[in-house]
Design a protein around this motif. Structure first.
Motif, PDB file in Angstrom:
ATOM      1  N   ARG A 298       6.432 105.072 -53.540  1.00  0.00           N
ATOM      2  CA  ARG A 298       7.313 106.075 -53.929  1.00  0.00           C
ATOM      3  C   ARG A 298       7.439 107.358 -53.324  1.00  0.00           C
ATOM      4  NH1 ARG A 298       8.359 108.259 -60.321  1.00  0.00           N
ATOM      5  NH2 ARG A 298      10.357 109.590 -60.034  1.00  0.00           N
ATOM      6  N   THR A 299       6.329 107.906 -53.179  1.00  0.00           N
ATOM      7  CA  THR A 299       6.175 109.201 -52.377  1.00  0.00           C
ATOM      8  C   THR A 299       6.495 109.066 -50.675  1.00  0.00           C
ATOM      9  OG1 THR A 299       4.400 110.187 -53.792  1.00  0.00           O
ATOM     10  CG2 THR A 299       4.744 110.945 -51.472  1.00  0.00           C
ATOM     11  N   SER A 300       6.191 107.864 -50.428  1.00  0.00           N
ATOM     12  CA  SER A 300       6.214 107.389 -48.973  1.00  0.00           C
ATOM     13  C   SER A 300       7.817 107.553 -48.793  1.00  0.00           C
ATOM     14  CB  SER A 300       5.540 106.165 -48.496  1.00  0.00           C
ATOM     15  OG  SER A 300       4.173 106.151 -48.642  1.00  0.00           O
ATOM     16  N   GLU A 301       8.572 106.597 -49.575  1.00  0.00           N
ATOM     17  CA  GLU A 301      10.061 106.496 -49.412  1.00  0.00           C
ATOM     18  C   GLU A 301      10.712 107.715 -49.655  1.00  0.00           C
ATOM     19  OE1 GLU A 301      11.305 103.243 -51.558  1.00  0.00           O
ATOM     20  OE2 GLU A 301      10.700 101.901 -50.235  1.00  0.00           O
ATOM     21  N   SER A 302      10.108 108.807 -50.333  1.00  0.00           N
ATOM     22  CA  SER A 302      10.792 109.979 -50.508  1.00  0.00           C
ATOM     23  C   SER A 302      10.678 111.077 -49.362  1.00  0.00           C
ATOM     24  CB  SER A 302      10.089 110.666 -51.804  1.00  0.00           C
ATOM     25  OG  SER A 302      10.590 112.076 -52.029  1.00  0.00           O
ATOM     26  N   ARG A 303       9.412 110.990 -48.652  1.00  0.00           N
ATOM     27  CA  ARG A 303       9.257 111.606 -47.478  1.00  0.00           C
ATOM     28  C   ARG A 303       9.932 111.397 -46.267  1.00  0.00           C
ATOM     29  NH1 ARG A 303       2.791 112.879 -47.482  1.00  0.00           N
ATOM     30  NH2 ARG A 303       2.798 114.092 -49.315  1.00  0.00           N
TER      31      ARG A 303
ATOM     32  N   ALA B 167       8.634 104.794 -43.842  1.00  0.00           N
ATOM     33  CA  ALA B 167       7.700 104.864 -45.038  1.00  0.00           C
ATOM     34  C   ALA B 167       6.712 104.232 -44.764  1.00  0.00           C
ATOM     35  CB  ALA B 167       8.543 104.378 -46.311  1.00  0.00           C
TER      36      ALA B 167
ATOM     37  N   GLU C 218      19.711 105.007 -44.846  1.00  0.00           N
ATOM     38  CA  GLU C 218      18.301 104.658 -45.075  1.00  0.00           C
ATOM     39  C   GLU C 218      18.161 103.011 -45.409  1.00  0.00           C
ATOM     40  OE1 GLU C 218      19.201 108.807 -46.645  1.00  0.00           O
ATOM     41  OE2 GLU C 218      20.145 106.956 -46.687  1.00  0.00           O
TER      42      GLU C 218
ATOM     43  N   ASN D  44       8.768 116.996 -45.175  1.00  0.00           N
ATOM     44  CA  ASN D  44       7.879 117.167 -46.080  1.00  0.00           C
ATOM     45  C   ASN D  44       6.459 116.207 -45.672  1.00  0.00           C
ATOM     46  OD1 ASN D  44       6.436 117.292 -48.656  1.00  0.00           O
ATOM     47  ND2 ASN D  44       7.930 115.921 -49.591  1.00  0.00           N
TER      48      ASN D  44
ATOM     49  N   ALA E 123      12.873 109.449 -46.625  1.00  0.00           N
ATOM     50  CA  ALA E 123      14.229 109.945 -46.525  1.00  0.00           C
ATOM     51  C   ALA E 123      14.596 111.242 -46.022  1.00  0.00           C
ATOM     52  CB  ALA E 123      14.695 109.886 -48.208  1.00  0.00           C
ATOM     53  N   ASP E 124      13.675 112.317 -46.592  1.00  0.00           N
ATOM     54  CA  ASP E 124      13.494 113.657 -45.928  1.00  0.00           C
ATOM     55  C   ASP E 124      13.695 113.638 -44.660  1.00  0.00           C
ATOM     56  OD1 ASP E 124      13.494 114.674 -48.800  1.00  0.00           O
ATOM     57  OD2 ASP E 124      11.532 115.055 -48.532  1.00  0.00           O
TER      58      ASP E 124
END
Length: 245
Positions: free
Chosen positions: A119-124, A108, A138, A244, A126-127
């Motif tokens: 939040r967006t960084s960690e979501s990507r 991230a 993770e 993503n 994790a993907d």
């Protein structure tokens, strides 16, 4: 395919030696290229000049971008740093990750440095970790991961920003043969799945043979540039559209 990186007459001296001797080099979009040669032949120096880590003493490196052609030699240090963050990804022999951070945070961080919210960084991130076989890991720190798993984290970090060129310097050099093959499958498969260009410095002929093209250096000069005699494709990997970027 179009040229994405082009170097012309690259020259780099070190005290008492010449690392690059008027080297011309072009990488096409979507290519996987192995850069081989004996120790001291100029492999890593070439990689670092192409990536804007080193400035050559003479010659030029240009990158084809959506905004037009970028001459790396005209960029100030801050501009080169931004270019490396946004356009290039890196996988090194020892990972070069931060041991204080978790796997998720390491990946991230590449996005957050570019201004993406946490939040967006960690979501990507994790993907990407899930796509590379690290789902459920993770929150582990590097000391809790195997060598192959650490390199998967590095591969995720190298591509999470959408980097169009991935540079890998001996990415399997510290791994055993079975883990090396596994990591190489992940690296080649994930780069190909996203249409990126891969440049790999390696001493391992098995790694070189997996790339679509082999460039050989000796004494700072390119002495051979051709497709490998045998180039098996990366083992199929089902990424399930998880990327993503």
């Amino acid at each position: 395919m179009n040229a994405i990186l082009h170097a012309q007459q690259l020259t780099k001296h070190y005290p008492g030696s010449i690392a690059l001797d008027h080297v011309d080099f072009t990488a096409l979009a979507g290519e996987s290229i192995a850069i081989i040669g004996p120790s001291g032949s100029g492999k890593t120096t070439l990689l670092h000049c192409l990536a804007g880590i080193l400035r050559p003493d003479a010659g030029s490196v240009t990158l084809a971008s959506q905004a037009g052609t970028i001459d790396l030699g005209t960029l100030p240090d801050a501009g080169l740093s931004r270019l490396r963050r946004e356009e290039f990804g890196f996988v090194f022999q020892q990972g070069m990750l931060l041991p204080e951070l978790t796997a998720l945070e390491n990946v991230a961080l590449a996005l957050m440095l570019n201004g993406t919210d946490r939040r967006t960084s960690e979501s990507r991130a994790a993907d990407w970790l899930g796509a590379l076989g690290l789902a459920g890991m993770e929150q582990r720190r590097l000391g809790e991961l195997s060598g192959g798993q650490v390199q998967r984290v590095a591969i995720a970090r190298a591509q999470v920003t959408g980097a169009r060129v991935v540079f890998a310097d001996e990415p399997t050099g510290a791994l055993d043969s079975a883990t090396s093959s596994e990591v190489l499958n992940v690296l080649l498969g994930s780069v190909a799945a996203n249409g990126r260009t891969l440049l790999v410095v390696t001493h391992d002929p098995n790694v070189a043979a997996r790339c679509g093209r082999i460039v050989e250096l000796r004494d700072g000069r390119i002495v051979a540039d051709s497709a490998p005699p045998v180039a098996p494709a990366a083992a199929p990997i089902n990424f399930k559209g998880a990327f993503n970027v």
